[in-house]
Design a protein around this motif. Structure first.
Motif, PDB file in Angstrom:
ATOM      1  N   GLY A 227      -7.582   1.279  -6.428  1.00  0.00           N
ATOM      2  CA  GLY A 227      -7.416   1.489  -4.989  1.00  0.00           C
ATOM      3  C   GLY A 227      -7.229   0.162  -4.296  1.00  0.00           C
ATOM      4  N   THR A 228      -6.408   0.174  -3.247  1.00  0.00           N
ATOM      5  CA  THR A 228      -6.188  -1.083  -2.526  1.00  0.00           C
ATOM      6  C   THR A 228      -7.296  -1.311  -1.507  1.00  0.00           C
ATOM      7  OG1 THR A 228      -4.873   0.069  -0.888  1.00  0.00           O
ATOM      8  CG2 THR A 228      -3.693  -0.958  -2.713  1.00  0.00           C
ATOM      9  N   GLY A 229      -8.000  -0.253  -1.142  1.00  0.00           N
ATOM     10  CA  GLY A 229      -9.006  -0.376  -0.098  1.00  0.00           C
ATOM     11  C   GLY A 229      -8.383  -0.455   1.278  1.00  0.00           C
TER      12      GLY A 229
ATOM     13  N   THR B 195     -13.328  -0.308  -1.062  1.00  0.00           N
ATOM     14  CA  THR B 195     -12.973   0.816  -1.927  1.00  0.00           C
ATOM     15  C   THR B 195     -14.108   1.047  -2.915  1.00  0.00           C
ATOM     16  OG1 THR B 195     -11.378   1.696  -3.512  1.00  0.00           O
ATOM     17  CG2 THR B 195     -11.687  -0.685  -3.529  1.00  0.00           C
ATOM     18  N   THR B 196     -14.266   2.304  -3.299  1.00  0.00           N
ATOM     19  CA  THR B 196     -15.281   2.618  -4.309  1.00  0.00           C
ATOM     20  C   THR B 196     -14.603   2.821  -5.659  1.00  0.00           C
ATOM     21  OG1 THR B 196     -15.078   4.956  -3.814  1.00  0.00           O
ATOM     22  CG2 THR B 196     -16.807   3.734  -2.653  1.00  0.00           C
ATOM     23  N   LYS B 197     -13.271   2.787  -5.613  1.00  0.00           N
ATOM     24  CA  LYS B 197     -12.548   3.015  -6.861  1.00  0.00           C
ATOM     25  C   LYS B 197     -12.630   1.775  -7.751  1.00  0.00           C
ATOM     26  CE  LYS B 197      -9.309   6.228  -4.757  1.00  0.00           C
ATOM     27  NZ  LYS B 197      -7.945   6.441  -4.325  1.00  0.00           N
TER      28      LYS B 197
ATOM     29  N   GLU C 168       0.850  -1.195   0.000  1.00  0.00           N
ATOM     30  CA  GLU C 168       0.000   0.000   0.000  1.00  0.00           C
ATOM     31  C   GLU C 168       0.884   1.242   0.000  1.00  0.00           C
ATOM     32  OE1 GLU C 168      -3.023   2.775   0.383  1.00  0.00           O
ATOM     33  OE2 GLU C 168      -1.343   2.723   1.765  1.00  0.00           O
TER      34      GLU C 168
ATOM     35  N   ASN D 265      -7.655  10.997  -1.341  1.00  0.00           N
ATOM     36  CA  ASN D 265      -9.097  10.757  -1.381  1.00  0.00           C
ATOM     37  C   ASN D 265      -9.851  12.046  -1.703  1.00  0.00           C
ATOM     38  OD1 ASN D 265      -8.668   8.141  -0.730  1.00  0.00           O
ATOM     39  ND2 ASN D 265      -9.318   8.308   1.398  1.00  0.00           N
TER      40      ASN D 265
ATOM     41  N   ASN E 144      -3.060   9.937   2.324  1.00  0.00           N
ATOM     42  CA  ASN E 144      -4.245   9.175   1.968  1.00  0.00           C
ATOM     43  C   ASN E 144      -5.499  10.059   1.955  1.00  0.00           C
ATOM     44  OD1 ASN E 144      -6.561   7.184   3.168  1.00  0.00           O
ATOM     45  ND2 ASN E 144      -5.228   6.272   1.620  1.00  0.00           N
TER      46      ASN E 144
ATOM     47  N   ILE F 124     -16.320   2.583   5.236  1.00  0.00           N
ATOM     48  CA  ILE F 124     -15.117   3.163   4.633  1.00  0.00           C
ATOM     49  C   ILE F 124     -13.832   2.859   5.393  1.00  0.00           C
ATOM     50  CG2 ILE F 124     -16.292   4.998   3.393  1.00  0.00           C
ATOM     51  CD1 ILE F 124     -15.418   6.878   5.681  1.00  0.00           C
TER      52      ILE F 124
END
Lengths: 125, 433
Positions: free
Chosen positions: B395-397, B388-390, B185, B332, B328, B382
């Motif tokens: 995104g790694t979440g 993740t919403t990506k 990450e 975001n 981060n 979240i």
């Protein structure tokens, strides 16, 4: 010839002043500076008639150089000042957009001052 | 009646013999037991010649002696209850003997009863033996069952132990994976940063180069002025040169700081807390995040609004870890504004705001954006790892969940989230001073 330099880096100012030391002393060029697009518009609001050339960075926080260029082209067209764009990201997209929005020239960082000096001199002649 | 005493004694020997037959004790007792058998037989035959009371006496004595001896002997403990069952018969023998000897008339008169009593005493042995055999059987069954259970328990224990070992191994693997994930990450965010870092380093380097060049020119000019004798101008130039050298130094250090920050970011965290100037840290990472994004999407532009409180105390923290948290949050925030820009009208101006101040005994860092915001239904999720919403691959979440670990677990701080879908988000971090 009055030149407005727009860049968010304050140290650009002494650099220009020293690079063009002789020209400034001989009143060939005169430099003014703005630290942002907003600053630049504010300055132009009062003195747009004096400014012949605008050198603007593209990547600035807040109003970008491209936006500034559009505003200048939109608001000041009699006589239209010359605008040269400068960017660290010398990529096609920025170049295309700058030209599309009516830039007269496009320079990449690091600035080649010898080249810039030549360009300015041809302009002032 | 004396026949029963010898028979009982004979049966005791037989029984002991049988019980020992397959044990390691058998050789030890074999001769002794057969001798005892012969003695009983001989004793029985010999007693034919005697008076009734003497027969009874010898029979009772043999039986008692045998019971006494065998019940004392450790090797025969399994026969204990059987031996005890013989006591009534032996006692009966004595009773017969004495009654015949001293109350012969009485005995003759009630001979039948005495005989019955002796018989019952003899039968008692077998009744006792039968019940004890049943008990023994039950004991054997329960022992078998216990053995079975023990085997089962043993099997289960082995199984459980195996499961435990497997779980432990899995846990160890998970821990390793987690460490790797954290590292990857970090590397992913470093990748995002690279462009920003390049830009950030390029700027000071340009200044270093430009100021060096111009300084060389100035020195030439200064020489010219000195030749001309214009001392004032030479002094003016000298002061410019001095200023330039300071600028060169300043920008060199700036680049140096960025490289160091980058190294710190990529290095596995040392977890060493040190007094940190949060404004400097936040400013550094804000710029890196912004330029990182700009490098990817050159048309993106955002207002960076900083409200750094002056005179903040230096707070003890692991700078690279808090730096990661900030990075981060900035990433975001920029991502959210960029997403919103895709759909919002031209009037929309992305803005990311950072505020630092002290509140009570805590240092507060607030990162606010006017991006897409977080819908209520995912607000709870979240902070979960891997949420993740990506789009996949972007995104790694892990960003926020690691941030949570860093702030809450490692710094005893808090993360609060306020957000309204479509309007923007606000992340509020507080760290105790």
């Amino acid at each position: 010839m009055k030149i407005l330099v727009v860049d968010d880096e304050a140290d650009v100012q002494p650099l220009f002043l020293q690079r063009f030391r002789r020209e400034i002393r001989e009143h060939e060029f005169e430099f003014d500076f703005a630290l942002s697009g907003e600053d630049a518009l504010h300055y132009l609001h009062d003195k747009h008639s004096e400014v012949v050339l605008i050198l603007s960075d593209i990547n600035m926080p807040g109003m970008s150089g491209l936006e500034l260029l559009s505003r200048i082209r939109h608001e000041y067209d009699a006589p239209p000042p010359m605008v040269m764009m400068i960017t660290a990201y010398g990529d096609e997209e920025n170049h295309r957009q700058a030209m599309e929005r009516g830039a007269n020239d496009f320079l990449t960082k690091p600035l080649d001052f010898t080249l810039l000096k030549e360009k300015l001199k041809t302009l002032s002649e | 009646m004396d026949f029963f005493y010898f028979l009982a004694a004979f049966l005791i020997i037989r029984r002991i013999n049988k019980s020992l037959k397959f044990s390691i004790l058998y050789p030890k007792w074999k001769t002794m037991l057969s001798t005892a058998t012969w003695i009983i037989i001989v004793g029985f035959i010999a007693s034919f010649a005697l008076e009734d009371y003497a027969k009874d006496f010898i029979g009772a004595a043999v039986l008692f002696g045998l019971i006494y001896y065998a019940s004392k002997e450790q090797d025969f403990t399994s026969q204990h209850s059987y031996l005890l069952a013989n006591i009534p018969l032996a006692a009966m023998g004595l009773v017969n003997c004495f009654s015949e000897l001293f109350f012969d008339g009485f005995h003759e008169k009630y001979n039948e009863y005495f005989s019955w009593a002796t018989l019952i005493a003899f039968a008692w042995i077998f009744g006792k033996w039968a019940t004890s055999k049943k008990q023994e059987e039950e004991l054997r069954i329960s022992a078998e069952r216990r053995a079975e259970l023990e085997v089962l328990v043993q099997e289960r224990t082995v199984e459980l132990q195996k499961q435990k070992d497997e779980l432990q191994e899995t846990l160890q693997e998970l821990k390793t994976t987690q460490a790797q994930l954290i590292q990857s990450e970090k590397m992913a965010s470093l990748g995002e940063l690279t462009a920003g870092i390049a830009h950030e380093i390029q700027n000071p380097l340009n200044f270093v180069n430009n100021f060096s060049e111009v300084t060389a020119e100035l020195i030439e000019e200064m020489e010219l002025e000195l030749d001309k004798g214009d001392k004032d101008e030479a002094i003016a130039i000298a002061s410019d040169i001095k200023q330039n050298l300071q600028k060169i130094m300043h920008h060199g250090k700036r680049a140096d700081g960025i490289v160091k920050g980058m190294l710190q970011h990529s290095r596995a965290s040392s977890n060493v807390k040190e007094p940190t100037d949060i404004n400097k840290l936040a400013d550094e990472y804000l710029r890196l995040a912004y330029h990182g994004l700009r490098a990817k999407d050159k048309s993106f532009n955002a207002d960076l609004i900083t409200h750094f409180a002056e005179g903040l105390p230096e707070v003890s923290m692991v700078p690279q870890d808090i730096g990661r948290v900030l990075l981060n949050l900035f990433n975001n925030a920029f991502y959210a504004t960029k997403e919103k820009q895709k759909t919002a009208g031209t009037d929309y101006k992305p803005a990311v705001e950072i505020t630092t101040h002290t509140k009570g005994k805590s240092l507060e860092i607030i990162v606010k954006d006017n991006g897409t915001g977080i819908p209520d239904e995912i607000k709870e999720k979240i902070l979960q790892p891997f949420f993740t919403t990506k789009p996949t691959g972007e995104g790694t979440g892990l960003g926020l969940s690691l941030s949570y670990d860093i702030v809450v677990k490692a710094h005893s701080g808090k993360i609060d989230v306020k957000s309204k879908a479509g309007e923007g988000s606000e992340f509020r971090i507080s760290i105790p001073v």
